[in-house]
Design a protein around this motif. Structure first.
Motif, PDB file in Angstrom:
ATOM      1  N   VAL A 197       0.788  -1.121  -0.143  1.00 27.56           N
ATOM      2  CA  VAL A 197       0.069   0.036  -0.135  1.00 27.56           C
ATOM      3  C   VAL A 197       0.852   1.341   0.047  1.00 27.56           C
ATOM      4  N   LEU A 198       0.627   2.213  -0.959  1.00 26.28           N
ATOM      5  CA  LEU A 198       1.216   3.540  -1.126  1.00 26.28           C
ATOM      6  C   LEU A 198       0.409   4.429  -0.536  1.00 26.28           C
ATOM      7  N   CYS A 199       1.099   5.174   0.523  1.00 26.64           N
ATOM      8  CA  CYS A 199       0.615   6.320   1.121  1.00 26.64           C
ATOM      9  C   CYS A 199       1.339   7.521   1.304  1.00 26.64           C
ATOM     10  N   THR A 200       1.142   8.841   0.631  1.00 26.68           N
ATOM     11  CA  THR A 200       2.264   9.895   1.170  1.00 26.68           C
ATOM     12  C   THR A 200       1.744  10.585   2.277  1.00 26.68           C
ATOM     13  N   CYS A 201       2.603  11.006   3.301  1.00 27.15           N
ATOM     14  CA  CYS A 201       2.481  12.004   4.291  1.00 27.15           C
ATOM     15  C   CYS A 201       3.181  13.375   4.129  1.00 27.15           C
ATOM     16  N   PRO A 202       2.492  14.564   4.980  1.00 25.71           N
ATOM     17  CA  PRO A 202       3.133  15.644   4.525  1.00 25.71           C
ATOM     18  C   PRO A 202       4.662  15.836   5.535  1.00 25.71           C
ATOM     19  N   SER A 229       6.617  16.021  -4.503  1.00 28.85           N
ATOM     20  CA  SER A 229       5.300  15.687  -5.270  1.00 28.85           C
ATOM     21  C   SER A 229       4.620  16.988  -5.980  1.00 28.85           C
ATOM     22  N   VAL A 230       4.354  16.833  -7.480  1.00 24.09           N
ATOM     23  CA  VAL A 230       3.650  17.860  -8.063  1.00 24.09           C
ATOM     24  C   VAL A 230       2.028  17.239  -8.502  1.00 24.09           C
ATOM     25  N   LEU A 285       5.157   6.327   2.372  1.00 28.67           N
ATOM     26  CA  LEU A 285       4.919   4.980   3.204  1.00 28.67           C
ATOM     27  C   LEU A 285       4.503   3.878   2.194  1.00 28.67           C
ATOM     28  N   VAL A 286       5.337   2.956   2.467  1.00 26.54           N
ATOM     29  CA  VAL A 286       5.191   1.633   1.803  1.00 26.54           C
ATOM     30  C   VAL A 286       4.922   0.624   2.628  1.00 26.54           C
ATOM     31  N   SER A 287       3.742  -0.122   2.822  1.00 24.40           N
ATOM     32  CA  SER A 287       3.317  -0.911   3.816  1.00 24.40           C
ATOM     33  C   SER A 287       2.997  -2.319   3.088  1.00 24.40           C
ATOM     34  N   LYS A 288       3.434  -3.416   3.845  1.00 15.89           N
ATOM     35  CA  LYS A 288       3.647  -4.585   3.298  1.00 15.89           C
ATOM     36  C   LYS A 288       2.295  -5.431   4.179  1.00 15.89           C
ATOM     37  N   ASP A 309      -6.924  15.877   3.574  1.00 13.10           N
ATOM     38  CA  ASP A 309      -8.153  15.657   2.925  1.00 13.10           C
ATOM     39  C   ASP A 309      -8.598  14.339   2.453  1.00 13.10           C
ATOM     40  N   GLU A 310      -7.586  14.030   1.593  1.00 13.03           N
ATOM     41  CA  GLU A 310      -7.565  12.778   0.732  1.00 13.03           C
ATOM     42  C   GLU A 310      -6.265  12.437   0.607  1.00 13.03           C
ATOM     43  N   PRO A 311      -5.962  11.212   1.555  1.00 10.30           N
ATOM     44  CA  PRO A 311      -4.696  10.591   1.257  1.00 10.30           C
ATOM     45  C   PRO A 311      -4.592   9.664   0.395  1.00 10.30           C
ATOM     46  N   GLU A 312      -3.347   9.603  -0.160  1.00  9.70           N
ATOM     47  CA  GLU A 312      -3.037   8.554  -1.235  1.00  9.70           C
ATOM     48  C   GLU A 312      -3.152   7.104  -0.779  1.00  9.70           C
TER      49      GLU A 312
END
Length: 105
Positions: free
Chosen positions: A7-12, A41-42, A57-60, A80-83
Motif C-alpha cells: 500500500v502506497l501512502c504519502t504523508c506531509p 510531489s507535483v 509510506l510503503v506498507s506490506k 483531506d484525501e490521502p493517497e
C-alpha cells in the motif's frame, strides 16, 4: 491472485508518517512499513498546481487487513484525501510472505 499487497501512502512530514507506520505495525495491520523521506510531489488539487515535499509510506500487508488499515490511515492522516494505492504482490519468497501473514493475523 495474491493474498499480499503493498500500500502506497504519502504523508506531509516524518511525524505523521512515523505515527501511521507505528500504529499500523503495532495493531497488526501491516508487517512492515517503509518510510521514505525526501519526495517532491507535483499534483493538481482543487484546480491549482501544487508542489510539496512529502514522505512515502510503503506498507506490506495481508489483503484481509486492507479495510482496517485504510480506516486507521484515514483516521490518523492530516490530508483531506490521502493517497491510497494498492499494488498486488505477484510473487515473493515463501518465507517472507509467510512472515507478512504471521505478523498480520
Amino acid at each position: 491472485m495474491s493474498e499480499f499487497c503493498l500500500v502506497l501512502c504519502t504523508c506531509p512530514d516524518l511525524e505523521s508518517a512515523r505515527n501511521i507506520a507505528r500504529q499500523s505495525v503495532e495493531q497488526g495491520l501491516a508487517a512492515c512499513v517503509n518510510i521514505i523521506p525526501g519526495l517532491e510531489s507535483v499534483y493538481q488539487w482543487r484546480g491549482e498546481l501544487q508542489t510539496d515535499s512529502e514522505v512515502q509510506l510503503v506498507s506490506k500487508t495481508y489483503k484481509p487487513k486492507l479495510d482496517a488499515l485504510y480506516k486507521l490511515v484515514v483516521g490518523l492522516h492530516p490530508y483531506d484525501e490521502p493517497e491510497w494505492l494498492i499494488i498486488e504482490i505477484a510473487d515473493g519468497s515463501p518465507t517472507y510472505l509467510e512472515w507478512i501473514k504471521s505478523c498480520t493475523k
